[in-house]
Enzyme design. Structure first.
Site, PDB file in Angstrom:
ATOM      1  N   CYS A 199     -89.351  58.689 -13.704  1.00  0.00           N
ATOM      2  CA  CYS A 199     -88.266  59.142 -12.828  1.00  0.00           C
ATOM      3  C   CYS A 199     -87.994  60.643 -12.890  1.00  0.00           C
ATOM      4  O   CYS A 199     -88.724  61.439 -12.302  1.00  0.00           O
ATOM      5  CB  CYS A 199     -87.011  58.326 -13.129  1.00  0.00           C
ATOM      6  SG  CYS A 199     -85.783  58.374 -11.796  1.00  0.00           S
TER       7      CYS A 199
ATOM      8  N   GLU B 253     -88.658  51.684 -12.947  1.00  0.00           N
ATOM      9  CA  GLU B 253     -87.816  51.979 -14.101  1.00  0.00           C
ATOM     10  C   GLU B 253     -86.711  50.937 -14.250  1.00  0.00           C
ATOM     11  O   GLU B 253     -86.256  50.336 -13.278  1.00  0.00           O
ATOM     12  CB  GLU B 253     -87.200  53.368 -13.915  1.00  0.00           C
ATOM     13  CG  GLU B 253     -86.354  53.857 -15.072  1.00  0.00           C
ATOM     14  CD  GLU B 253     -85.735  55.221 -14.794  1.00  0.00           C
ATOM     15  OE1 GLU B 253     -85.352  55.887 -15.771  1.00  0.00           O
ATOM     16  OE2 GLU B 253     -85.613  55.612 -13.620  1.00  0.00           O
TER      17      GLU B 253
ATOM     18  N   LYS C  60     -89.259  58.070 -22.143  1.00  0.00           N
ATOM     19  CA  LYS C  60     -88.801  59.105 -21.207  1.00  0.00           C
ATOM     20  C   LYS C  60     -88.277  60.322 -21.964  1.00  0.00           C
ATOM     21  O   LYS C  60     -87.409  60.213 -22.827  1.00  0.00           O
ATOM     22  CB  LYS C  60     -87.696  58.518 -20.317  1.00  0.00           C
ATOM     23  CG  LYS C  60     -87.237  59.418 -19.189  1.00  0.00           C
ATOM     24  CD  LYS C  60     -86.221  58.679 -18.319  1.00  0.00           C
ATOM     25  CE  LYS C  60     -85.764  59.504 -17.137  1.00  0.00           C
ATOM     26  NZ  LYS C  60     -84.791  58.764 -16.299  1.00  0.00           N
TER      27      LYS C  60
END
Length: 289
Positions: free
Chosen positions: A176, A41, A139
């Site tokens: 994440c 990321e 995300k």
């Protein structure tokens, strides 16, 4: 079928030359026989930048950074997953959106949400060995906890990643903090995902490395698929990238924060064996949930 996955556990380069870093990693991956290479990321733009610099650095999906990544993938014959700071709606970060999504973005269901729509997206991109973009994911779960407020500089995506067919496997993708939401990986498994890749910048702290390992293992076991998590190795992140197979066995693990290329041979017969032995996905009762 067996193929080789490469996880480029790395730190943000001190000189800021991310393209040179990716080039070195791709060269090493090619030499190691890697078929699919993934990066963590915040590859393009580190989160540690000031908010103003972070917003100003955002680029569109077809911008200069993306074109360079595609060229590197094609030059080394690699499928690649990389992350970028994606400018919202093709306008400068910080400005109001200037109209609708592109056709491709609309097809992915990633229409900007009302709150923070002017902010850039934290985006992972998949390109093939010819450098063509095969998919992207914005995300969806933003980490607003402790002293971190991702929502102050990022917009949340509006849809999960639909697993895509590759020459190697059915590939799923998230980023994440998404790891803490089991629905994300379950949706991918129900769509046939065999390998789920999770680029991360997993922040270090008490029990964080233990949680990382436990969550990656749980997501692999409960969905009977390979799960690969790779974290940045910068000072505030844990590194500790790992690949877990469908039975919960860690097949590759990075020892802490050292920058390295972690490789794992992915054997898809283990996915089939796990799902035949305990057909969890067939035994689900969604009407009760």
């Amino acid at each position: 079928m067996t193929f080789r996955l490469g996880l480029a556990q790395c730190t943000h380069p001190a000189d800021g030359d991310v393209v040179a870093l990716v080039e070195r990693c791709a060269r090493d991956a090619q030499a190691a026989g890697v078929d699919l290479l993934a990066f963590p990321e915040c590859l393009m733009t580190p989160f540690e930048k000031t908010r103003e610099d972070f917003l100003a650095s955002a680029e569109p999906l077809d911008g200069a950074f993306a074109r360079k990544m595609s060229r590197i993938a094609a030059a080394h014959g690699l499928w690649m997953i990389y992350t970028m700071n994606e400018r919202a709606d093709g306008v400068d970060a910080g400005e109001a959106p200037a109209g609708g999504e592109t056709a491709e973005a609309a097809a992915h269901g990633n229409a900007p949400e009302a709150a923070g729509a002017h902010l850039p997206y934290n985006t992972a991109v998949v390109v093939d060995s010819a450098g063509a973009r095969r998919g992207f994911y914005r995300k969806t779960h933003l980490f607003d906890a402790g002293d971190c407020r991702e929502s102050e500089r990022m917009a949340a995506g509006g849809r999960l990643f639909d697993p895509i067919d590759t020459p190697f496997c059915k590939l799923g993708l998230a980023i994440c903090y998404d790891l803490r939401f089991p629905e994300v990986m379950r949706a991918a498994a129900c769509a046939g995902c065999e390998l789920f890749v999770l680029p991360a910048a997993w922040v270090d702290g008490p029990r964080k490395a233990d949680q990382w390992a436990a969550l990656l293992t749980a997501r692999a076991v409960e969905n009977e698929m390979y799960v690969a998590g790779l974290s940045r190795a910068d000072e505030r992140c844990i590194g500790c990238s790992r690949v877990v197979d469908p039975f919960g066995t860690t097949v590759a693990e990075a020892p802490g924060k050292a920058p390295l290329l972690l490789t794992a041979d992915i054997d898809l017969t283990r996915v089939r064996a796990a799902r035949e032995a305990v057909p969890v996905l067939e035994h689900r009762r969604p009407s009760l949930y």
